[in-house]
Design a protein around this motif. Structure first.
Motif, PDB file in Angstrom:
ATOM      1  N   PHE A   1       0.601  -1.527   0.067  1.00 47.71           N
ATOM      2  CA  PHE A   1       0.181  -0.285  -0.196  1.00 47.71           C
ATOM      3  C   PHE A   1       0.413   1.358   0.157  1.00 47.71           C
TER       4      PHE A   1
ATOM      5  N   ARG B   1      -1.877   5.312   9.089  1.00 47.39           N
ATOM      6  CA  ARG B   1      -2.362   2.920   9.599  1.00 47.39           C
ATOM      7  C   ARG B   1      -2.118   3.726  11.245  1.00 47.39           C
TER       8      ARG B   1
ATOM      9  N   LEU C   1      -9.988  -0.500   6.748  1.00 39.87           N
ATOM     10  CA  LEU C   1      -9.133  -1.046   5.741  1.00 39.87           C
ATOM     11  C   LEU C   1      -8.697  -1.886   6.292  1.00 39.87           C
TER      12      LEU C   1
ATOM     13  N   ALA D   1      -5.372  -3.935   6.538  1.00 38.92           N
ATOM     14  CA  ALA D   1      -3.983  -4.018   6.546  1.00 38.92           C
ATOM     15  C   ALA D   1      -2.877  -5.200   6.389  1.00 38.92           C
TER      16      ALA D   1
ATOM     17  N   TYR E   1       1.027  -9.207   6.001  1.00 42.44           N
ATOM     18  CA  TYR E   1      -0.100  -8.433   5.717  1.00 42.44           C
ATOM     19  C   TYR E   1      -1.443  -8.881   4.858  1.00 42.44           C
TER      20      TYR E   1
ATOM     21  N   GLN F   1      -6.609  -6.947   1.042  1.00 40.70           N
ATOM     22  CA  GLN F   1      -6.977  -5.368   2.116  1.00 40.70           C
ATOM     23  C   GLN F   1      -9.045  -5.544   1.254  1.00 40.70           C
TER      24      GLN F   1
ATOM     25  N   ASN G   1      -2.479 -11.595   2.150  1.00 43.84           N
ATOM     26  CA  ASN G   1      -2.347 -11.416   1.262  1.00 43.84           C
ATOM     27  C   ASN G   1      -0.809 -12.224   0.686  1.00 43.84           C
TER      28      ASN G   1
END
Length: 588
Positions: A153, A224, A246, A248, A254, A257, A344
């Motif tokens: 991000f 963040r 959102l 993250a 991670y 998202q 992720n």
């Protein structure tokens, strides 16, 4: 001869500096734990501060840094500090729980030295003994990416830490006296956000005079926001009025998202969200952390409320709080939300290779452990909590210290791999785990409360979760591709959670519930993992030079002098351990 020795030491320390400057950087911190008086819920009480602050200061480091933390115990009882989610590669000596460390006596200091090897993300530290976390002593620990590793991000405009948790106006000594007398703790007195009580959103529920937390932001910017549940035992729903969260990252990995309007955050868990300040700022906005999986109408006061304040805000927050999930009759809502949190697999974490490159789903399981928890029971006249009918008591001598000095009878390697049909007992049973094994742990929660399960020294893959009693048929529903990897996971009351762990970190590692009452009552054990082929400390560092001694080794402990165990001394010892082989090679 004297001149030669002087030249030798000049050369030696010059070489240390040269090699040390080429190695991973050091970061030094001083943490003083002491009591202060505070009134977070309007009632003066004794809390544990760190460097005079409640909560404690944020520790900010970068991947692979060598972290040196000198802890000074200014309390009137023993202290250990543990670092939730930090894997302590090769160094369970630094983990800060009773199975790995002798406690730091009052008025003493002790210096932790560990490397945050191949880790990024959001973590926290806290005192691990005797429910002390219920009085504070916690703070955030943030590990940033190295510049050469991209994040999945854009760089946020700011970094914000929010620590939430249920809170009692009695301190930890009173709470543990209640448990010692066979009582349950009962409903907390409130929820704190960053050590402060609720904003007065309701004059009948929130008395006047309570100081609340305000988070200041600028319109249009993305922050963040790292959220840690550092409470005693209550699962909390976190939400920010009119703002999407959102997701993250969680506990060093991670995530894919996706937006949430709210997220259940259980005791001991950490998350970070990207939140964009995209509202019109007609007024301030509520930040809410409210109790879950309880009778919410009776637990209304167990709600933390802070204020999100835009720099161009036109007024104070007012009106009702944003709703919590309306799922009283839908037990699957929170479970499905938990299983929607995926890794992720294409993003780089602490290293350049993608997080998904470890194909955990194709590895054969070598051992299976079913850990069953039940409501607390009375054993030998005392209220105790158990896994598999065993309520754990810590060995008199820390496990690997006992191994190093050949202390006999300190513990047993007979923890059962599944529940046994026998009365509950108190014991010092450990899991005799196999180095390089790949294990499956099924957590069966037949208690009446949501529990969180935590493992020190590792992260694990959360492959499955459900209600009812786990059976082998449930393996068909496991996520073997992109399950989130983390170190703390919820186990719903009357349900189960399954995790996979790759045992590549030698040492003694604590497995526990993070619910402080159940942990205090004995719901924990340890995995003892040794590498029988390692005779040169490649997979486990030796006993630290500044190790404290207790139990059967108490006679080895020398009185601590005021000048001993400084961070500089520990750093030099560590650099010598790393660089002396190089020095010998060069001199030859």
């Amino acid at each position: 001869m004297a001149a030669f020795r002087s030249l030798y030491w000049i050369f030696f320390f010059g070489l240390l500096f040269k090699i040390g400057s080429c190695a991973d950087p050091f970061a030094d911190f001083q943490l003083d734990f002491s009591y202060i008086t505070a009134s977070p819920l309007g009632v003066p009480q004794q809390v544990i501060a760190v460097n005079g602050k409640f909560p404690g200061p944020v520790i900010n480091v970068t991947t692979n840094y060598n972290v040196v933390v000198n802890v000074k115990n200014k309390l009137d009882e023993n202290l250990l500090v543990t670092w939730s989610g930090i894997q302590m590669r090769r160094a369970s000596w630094q983990d800060g729980v009773l199975g790995t460390n002798c406690p730091i006596p009052p008025k003493w200091n002790w210096t932790y030295q560990f490397q945050v090897k191949d880790q990024i993300g959001s973590f926290f530290y806290f005192p691990s003994l005797n429910m002390q976390r219920a009085s504070g002593g916690f703070g955030s620990l943030v590990i940033m990416n190295r510049n050469i590793i991209p994040t999945p991000f854009n760089t946020p405009d700011g970094d914000i830490v929010i620590m939430i948790g249920d809170w009692y106006t009695q301190n930890h000594t009173a709470l543990r006296k209640a448990l010692d007398s066979g009582k349950e703790l009962g409903m907390p007195d409130g929820v704190l956000i960053n050590g402060k009580g609720p904003y007065r959103y309701n004059t009948s529920l929130v008395p006047d005079g309570i100081v609340h937390e305000t988070i200041n932001v600028d319109p249009g910017k993305t922050y963040r926001i790292r959220v840690h549940n550092v409470g005693v035992s209550t699962s909390l729903n976190f939400r920010i009025q009119n703002h999407n969260l959102l997701l993250a990252e969680t506990e060093g990995y991670y995530t894919t998202q996706q937006n949430y309007t709210s997220l259940d955050i259980h005791v001991g868990q950490s998350y970070s969200f990207l939140v964009t300040m995209d509202q019109n700022a007609s007024s301030d906005y509520y930040i809410v952390a409210s109790a879950r999986f309880v009778n919410e109408s009776l637990w209304q006061r167990v709600t933390g409320v802070a204020v999100l304040h835009y720099s161009n805000s036109k007024g104070k927050a007012a009106g009702p709080l944003p709703d919590s999930p309306n799922d009283f009759y839908d037990k699957s809502y929170s479970l499905n939300q938990a299983m929607s949190i995926r890794q992720n697999v294409s993003a780089s974490g602490a290293r350049p290779n993608p997080q998904g490159s470890f194909r955990y789903g194709s590895i054969n399981v070598t051992d299976v452990y079913i850990l069953k928890s039940l409501p607390p029971v009375t054993i030998n006249g005392k209220l105790r909590a158990t896994y598999n009918g065993i309520s754990f008591v810590n060995p008199d001598t820390p496990i690997r210290l006992a191994d190093a000095y050949k202390v006999k009878g300190d513990y047993k390697l007979d923890f059962p791999s599944k529940p046994l049909n026998r009365p509950a007992i108190v014991d010092k049973s450990l899991i005799n785990a196999t180095y390089k094994g790949f294990i499956e742990i099924i957590l069966q929660n037949n208690d009446t409360v949501v529990q969180t399960f935590h493992v020190d020294g590792y992260s694990f893959f959360v492959v499955g979760m459900g209600y009812g009693d786990w059976t082998e048929n449930n393996r068909g529903s496991y996520n073997k591709w992109d399950a989130i990897s983390r170190s703390t996971v919820q186990v719903f009351a009357g349900g189960w959670t399954a995790v996979y762990i790759s045992l590549d970190n030698v040492g003694a590692w604590n497995l526990r519930t993070d619910n402080l009452d159940r942990w205090y009552l004995g719901q924990e054990t340890y995995m003892r993992i040794i590498n029988p082929e390692d005779s040169s400390n490649k997979t486990e560092l030796p006993v630290p030079d500044n190790a404290l001694f207790c139990g059967a080794l108490s006679h080895m402990q020398k009185p601590q002098k005021a000048s001993s165990a400084t961070a500089l001394h520990i750093r030099l010892l560590y650099m010598m351990l790393v660089t002396v082989p190089t020095l010998i090679f060069l001199l030859n």
